[in-house]
Design an enzyme around this catalytic site. Sequence first.
Site, mmCIF file in Angstrom:
data_model
loop_
_atom_site.group_PDB
_atom_site.id
_atom_site.type_symbol
_atom_site.label_atom_id
_atom_site.label_comp_id
_atom_site.label_asym_id
_atom_site.label_seq_id
_atom_site.Cartn_x
_atom_site.Cartn_y
_atom_site.Cartn_z
ATOM 1 C CG ASP A 22 -2.197 0.807 0.961
ATOM 2 O OD1 ASP A 22 -2.186 1.660 0.050
ATOM 3 O OD2 ASP A 22 -3.191 0.605 1.678
ATOM 4 C CD1 TRP A 23 0.707 5.495 -3.771
ATOM 5 C CD2 TRP A 23 0.139 3.342 -3.763
ATOM 6 N NE1 TRP A 23 0.681 5.054 -5.082
ATOM 7 C CE2 TRP A 23 0.332 3.742 -5.108
ATOM 8 C CE3 TRP A 23 -0.226 2.023 -3.512
ATOM 9 C CZ2 TRP A 23 0.178 2.868 -6.179
ATOM 10 C CZ3 TRP A 23 -0.380 1.147 -4.573
ATOM 11 C CH2 TRP A 23 -0.182 1.572 -5.887
#
Length: 526
Positions: free
Chosen positions: A240-241
Amino acid sequence: MKKENMKKLRAQAEELVQKLTLDEKIGMVHGAQLFQTKGVDRLGIPPLKMSDGPMGVRQEFQPSTWQTVGLSDDLVTYLPCNSALAATWNRLLAARTGSVLGEEARGRGKDVILAPGINIKRSPLCGRNFEYFSEDPYLTKELAVPFIQGVQNWDVAACVKHFAANNQETERLWVDVKIDEKALREIYLPAFRAAVEEADSYTIMTAYNKLNGTHCYANKHLLDDILRKEWGYEGTVISDWGGVHDTKMAAEAALDIEMSVTDNFEEYYLAQPLKKAIQEGEIKEEQLDEKVIHTLMLMMRMHIIEGAQENRPRKSGTYNTEEHRRETLQVARESVVLLKNENSVLPLSSSIKKVALIGALSKSQKDMCGAWSCAEVGKVVTLYEAMEKRGVDINYNDGYDLKTNKIVNLDQTLAAARQSDVVIVAMGEQAWESGEMRSKGDISIAAEQQRLVSELVKTGKPVVVLMMCGRPVIFNEVRREAPAILCTWWLGSEAGNAICNVLWGDYNPSGKLPMTFPQHNGQIPL
């Protein structure tokens, strides 16, 4: 894909990775833009292009800032939220929804669409519950599989997320989720396992949180023992970012690509810090090779580069089409749930001459779509617009202020109700109330919105409440007093038309709640 075909792909990817320099390999395992990696021009390997999200492909962003480019041709169909899709309990509609998303992602030139979200709705307080299907592992699994297959039919990779046990947004980067092995496997993992073994999801996204003491991006029990070894997954694992926090841990775990939210791309943990660690002998280059191999195999499967499978060109896609809007309409109207219908208020009779439409949400395009809104202004059919198109004589009043949730012009609102045959009240959560980092401690609908319904009921006119939301909400006063209630979720581009179809009996409200609605906050266990 059959194991023998995967073996062929792997052999070809292993051969290709030997032609890459260290710098080229490093470029393929981290973001070089906010939504894309580096390619290798000399070998014909393009960058991997990704985009959110579960309800529609987002607008184009600047390469290194979170500012939209401002194009006029990146406008898409906006899909009903996953809570709505789950309320259909319909595998076929899940497949068709996934197909719309995949075709639109492909039409927009994307390789990976960051969807679907399949975390279990363990707490109704979670700000991203609208992105997830259900609190039930079986229902989630049964809808996730055809959804993923629908996406990937268009040579686009689904990125099933967030692996695993992402159940709250508060402190999401550091919260440590403690789960015993039995609960993990019976509740949180079945849908992910089906996504891998049945749907063959090409990519999977690791969650932000820790799981039993270790962040998911580096959790070897989760990624190595379960995902890679037990389930035999050879797809691409994407963080995930901003979810990676250590170079060595990320390098040694089965994570393939690090993405983040900042523009210091060469400083990402799997960028220059990884190169330095390899050069200094702290990390084996073979561990980097394994990550690149998975990405090359992914590209071959989507026909981005030549690979050992059927010889055909990559499929092309399209977006924002009338056909896609029809598909969206079907999902939207089948998702509507009839919660209450005393005295057969619904469906509305065609003999009704005047309708009091109360509630600013009925005119708000963004709030009828919900969080992650990315559809073109003017292309979302609001309830007000749909009723106008139907030829209904509308007596409209805001009823309450969207910014403050306070009642406005009560006397005018009640007058509009008394002058009408039926009262329709649009209420619920606004888009900004859900989303990333927006878990809430209280999911009650604003007291003033509920009091407004009580005042309208006192007029003696039949009252229909439309509850617009993406997660469970508490609305006890409305539940007691309103004779008719529909849960209409966040329904996307065709929201207004879908609701009108149900209100006037063109379509049966056949949806079923895919999650529990508590009566008060004290019933929420977490």
